[in-house]
Every structure is written in C-alpha cells, then in structure tokens.
Design an enzyme around this catalytic site. Sequence first.
Site, short mmCIF file in Angstrom:
data_model
loop_
_atom_site.label_atom_id
_atom_site.label_comp_id
_atom_site.label_asym_id
_atom_site.label_seq_id
_atom_site.Cartn_x
_atom_site.Cartn_y
_atom_site.Cartn_z
N LYS A 134 0.87 -1.18 0.00
CA LYS A 134 0.00 0.00 0.00
C LYS A 134 0.90 1.22 0.00
CE LYS A 134 -4.36 1.17 0.10
NZ LYS A 134 -5.51 0.49 -0.53
N ASP A 174 -6.84 4.35 -4.86
CA ASP A 174 -7.52 4.24 -3.57
C ASP A 174 -8.13 5.62 -3.34
OD1 ASP A 174 -7.79 2.37 -1.07
OD2 ASP A 174 -7.22 4.27 -0.19
P1 NDP Z 1 -12.73 7.82 -3.25
O1 NDP Z 1 -11.69 8.84 -3.01
O2 NDP Z 1 -13.19 7.59 -4.64
O3 NDP Z 1 -14.02 8.13 -2.36
C1 NDP Z 1 -13.95 8.22 -0.98
C2 NDP Z 1 -15.30 8.63 -0.44
O4 NDP Z 1 -15.28 8.57 0.96
C3 NDP Z 1 -15.68 10.07 -0.81
O5 NDP Z 1 -17.06 10.17 -0.89
C4 NDP Z 1 -15.11 10.84 0.38
O6 NDP Z 1 -15.76 12.09 0.60
C5 NDP Z 1 -15.43 9.90 1.52
N1 NDP Z 1 -14.45 10.08 2.61
C6 NDP Z 1 -13.10 9.97 2.53
N2 NDP Z 1 -12.52 10.23 3.71
C7 NDP Z 1 -13.54 10.53 4.54
C8 NDP Z 1 -13.60 10.88 5.90
N3 NDP Z 1 -12.48 10.98 6.66
N4 NDP Z 1 -14.84 11.10 6.44
C9 NDP Z 1 -15.97 10.99 5.69
N5 NDP Z 1 -15.97 10.66 4.39
C10 NDP Z 1 -14.77 10.42 3.83
O7 NDP Z 1 -12.16 6.45 -2.61
P2 NDP Z 1 -12.59 4.95 -2.90
O8 NDP Z 1 -14.05 4.91 -3.15
O9 NDP Z 1 -11.65 4.40 -3.87
O10 NDP Z 1 -12.26 4.27 -1.50
C11 NDP Z 1 -13.20 4.23 -0.42
C12 NDP Z 1 -12.79 3.13 0.55
O11 NDP Z 1 -12.76 1.87 -0.13
C13 NDP Z 1 -11.41 3.26 1.18
O12 NDP Z 1 -11.43 2.72 2.48
C14 NDP Z 1 -10.54 2.39 0.29
O13 NDP Z 1 -9.36 1.95 0.93
C15 NDP Z 1 -11.50 1.24 0.04
N6 NDP Z 1 -11.20 0.43 -1.12
C16 NDP Z 1 -11.11 0.98 -2.38
C17 NDP Z 1 -10.86 0.18 -3.46
C18 NDP Z 1 -10.87 0.71 -4.84
O14 NDP Z 1 -10.81 -0.11 -5.78
N7 NDP Z 1 -10.99 2.01 -5.06
C19 NDP Z 1 -10.58 -1.27 -3.30
C20 NDP Z 1 -10.80 -1.76 -1.96
C21 NDP Z 1 -11.05 -0.93 -0.92
P3 NDP Z 1 -14.98 13.45 0.20
O15 NDP Z 1 -15.08 13.52 -1.29
O16 NDP Z 1 -15.73 14.53 0.90
O17 NDP Z 1 -13.58 13.32 0.69
#
Ligand code: NDP
Length: 454
Positions: A134, A174
């Site tokens: 990571k 991510d």
């Molecule tokens: P994105 O950046 O596309 O989206 C993240 C989302 O979560 C946004 O809506 C963001 O809101 C919100 N968010 C982020 N940080 C916070 C916080 N501290 N409090 C509240 N809301 C928050 O990321 P992903 O969708 O790619 O990833 C989301 C999760 O899924 C993570 O835990 C990641 O590790 C996990 N994951 C992702 C994978 C992937 O293929 N992308 C694979 C496996 C797991 P805002 O825009 O306001 O920041």
Amino acid sequence: MTTNLDPKVQAEIQNFMRGLVRRNPGETEFHQAVEEVVTSLMPYVLETPKYRDVAILERMTEPDRIVIFRVCWEDDQGNIRTNRAWRVQFNNSIGPYKGGMRFHPSVTQSVLKFLGFEQTFKNSLTGLPMGGGKGGSNFNPKGKSDHEVMRFCQSLMIELSRHIGEDTDVPAGDIGVGAREISYMFGQYKRLQNRFASVLTGKALSFGGSLIRTEATGYGATYFMQNMLNTRKDAIAGKTVAVSGSGNVALYCIQKVAELGGVVVTASDSDGFIYDRDGIRGEKWEFLRDLKEVRRGRISAYAEKFGCEYFAGQKPWGVPVQLAFPCATQNELNGDDAATLVKNGLQALAEGANMPCTPEAIAHFMDSKVLYAPGKASNAGGVSVSGLEQSQNALRISWSREEVDHRLQGIMRDIHATCLKYGTKPDGSVNYVDGANIGGFVKVADAMLAYGCV
Ligand code: NDP
C-alpha cells in the site's frame, strides 16, 4: 473482541499485542487491524504445530520494507509545496506487492501499514498470485487544479519508479487516486523508464486498462452480499439499503444494488449525507456519478437538484435499513452506530471500505447475528480485477465486459466459500471475520514456511 476465547489464548493475544504496540508506538490503526487478525488467528496457530513454534505472526506483522520520501511540487501560484509519501511493501510471499495509493491529508505511516497488512490477506483470498502493499501521501487533491495534481503525481513518480515494477510492486488507486492520478503517474513512469510496462492498474482502457475495473470494488461488495444472503435463502431485491461515501466504491455499489432490486436511500461525503427515500437510481445515479467523478462537487448538490433531505455533518447510520455498505473510510461506523442500525432492523452489512467498522461495532453485529462481512473479503473485487488487468496486459489481450464480470463473480463466490470453510462454527453459524483471516493466512504462511527463515 477477545471475551469468548479461552483464557490461555487471550493471554497469548495480549502478550503478542503488547510486543507489537511496543515495536510500533503510536500506530493505532495498525494496532487495530493486527489485533482483529490475531484474535482470529491465535487459536488456529496454537493448535497447528507447523505454525506454532516458528514466530509466524511476528514475521507476518513486520513489513518487508517501507520507503518514505519527500515530494516537492510547484502550485499554480509558483509556491514550492512539500508533501511526504510512502510505499509500504508488506509481504511478497505469493506474488509481487499489490495495493493502492491513497492521497488524503489523513494519510500516515500507521494508516498505510494497516492497509498493507490487510491487503496481504485480501490478495491471498482472491486466489491470484499477488502480495500485499500500500502507499500514498498526505497530499490533498481536493481543490487542486488538474495541473497541480499532474505536477504532484509526476514528482512522486520520480522516486516511486525506483521501487516498483511489473514483477516487483504494482500500485493501483484508492482514496483520492482515480483515473486522472493513475494516468499522470503511468505517463511519468513510461517517460522515465522508456518502457510500456504493466506497472500500475486502474489504467484507462486506451492504454491497457481493464473493463469493469472502475466498477469492480462496488460490484464485488454487492456480489459478496448476495452470497451471504443466499445462505439465509434471502436476496437483495426489495431491501432498503444504506451506502456511505460517494466515491469509486460507493458509486458502483449503489448502481449494482439498484440493478438487483435494492433501494439505496443514502450516500455521503465528508460534509454530510443525503437521504433519498425513493432510491438513488437511473438518472439520479447518473447525476451523482457526474457530480463526483467529473465535476468533483459536493453531495449536497444532489439534494438541491432532487429535493431530498440532506444532513450536514452527519453519517447515514441513523436511517432505518435492512442492508448497509460502509464505503467511505476507516472507523466511520462505531458501536453506537451499530446499535442504532441493529435496533432499526439491519440484517446484513458488507464493508466496501477498508476497516470502516470499529471493533465495538463488529462485536455488536456479531452478538446480534447480523451477517457481517469484513472488507478484506467483501471489497476484494477491486484488487481481483486489477489482477485480471495484469493478466490481460501480460497476454496482450482484452477481455470483454461480460468475461471480466463473470470472472469477478466467480472470484467473489470463491472468497465467500473460503470464508464458510474457515469460519463455520460447530453450531452452524458463520464468523466471516475468522473465515477471511484464516483463509487469507494459510497460503501466505505456508509460502513463508517453505522459504525457510524469512
Ligand atoms: P474515493 O476517493 O473515490 O471516495 C472516498 C469517499 O469517501 C468520498 O465520498 C469521500 O468524501 C469519503 N471520505 C473519505 N474520507 C472521509 C472521511 N475521513 N470522512 C468521511 N468521508 C470520507 O475512494 P474509494 O471509493 O476508492 O475508497 C473508499 C474506501 O474503499 C477506502 O477505504 C478504500 O481503501 C476502500 N477500497 C477501495 C478500493 C478501490 O478499488 N478504489 C478497493 C478496496 C477498498 P470526500 O469527497 O468529501 O472526501
């Protein structure tokens, strides 16, 4: 989380955790992730002689290496900005390191160690030959221009390119790292190395990306939920569903749940959540995707456009639903949230994000017989299709959408079967946490034993 265990096993876990905390001071997210895994594994390790006396847990909780570096870049006003970046190469026993890059101000070494550790188990569960890694930076892409993001990504890749390679370490996206960032990083790698190598996944289709990669994590979490509900002869159709987040994972989870007949009533970002009682689907989903993926806007715009409720500064866990998919970030759902969800009729929860539920929340779900899927099983669809992207690149072919989706469904079914194999208890109930942890552990541990003292 250790209360139902034999006192001798509990003492071993406490002793192990004391050592881990001493060796990794202040890394609370890493401690939390390790404790969850070790709580599942310790009884299994103690009763399996080949693992018991070889310090396997000590070895598996120590990353192979961590690279830490400075990233300097110039903003649009000509100021020099400095960020810190990391690549945590956790374990390559069963394949090259593989895991996303996260750009978010909350990124620390502890967060990346927890993610790299979990990734090792997740990647093993997929059945594909991928080790765990990571990386990321405390850089905040929010509010930055495309040019600023480009300059940051290019500067980061100057250093990162020394440590990655198609047989060494293959990063992906991510939080904060989507198609735009992957493209900038890949373009810079290609320029620096003069090689078109499969060194990043999540690439655009025109230069080696895979169909379904964008959708894979959200679709995969939904398929995992389907598999869990099947064990109770139940289905997603007709269920009311809460999703948190509105990024890559959340968007495609919402789309697939709606396609299967569920009614997703919430989505969120770090400013608040929307409550759309009629369900986010069709044109409304298209609007949300455009809002988040293209315009990079705030979720409140959805409520303004469609006249639904918006709750600033709140999370969606107070809404009555039968299914939940936390898809935003770590520790976004605590014990009180879990109690509220259960009181309101929650039947099953699949983690789209990594470690979104606190230990108290997980304990509450298990005590309440809610079907609970940990992220390392239910969100493994993303890295699985990344693995398929690498295979397509190596073979220099592109599979159709149907082919990739078919393979994804098969992998999620197999991961579910592994969880049942290792997590079914004598009374017939299934502990998916134990199932995923033990199922992911065995292959990595056996490889490490085969290599000798490594
Ligand atoms: P994105 O950046 O596309 O989206 C993240 C989302 O979560 C946004 O809506 C963001 O809101 C919100 N968010 C982020 N940080 C916070 C916080 N501290 N409090 C509240 N809301 C928050 O990321 P992903 O969708 O790619 O990833 C989301 C999760 O899924 C993570 O835990 C990641 O590790 C996990 N994951 C992702 C994978 C992937 O293929 N992308 C694979 C496996 C797991 P805002 O825009 O306001 O920041």
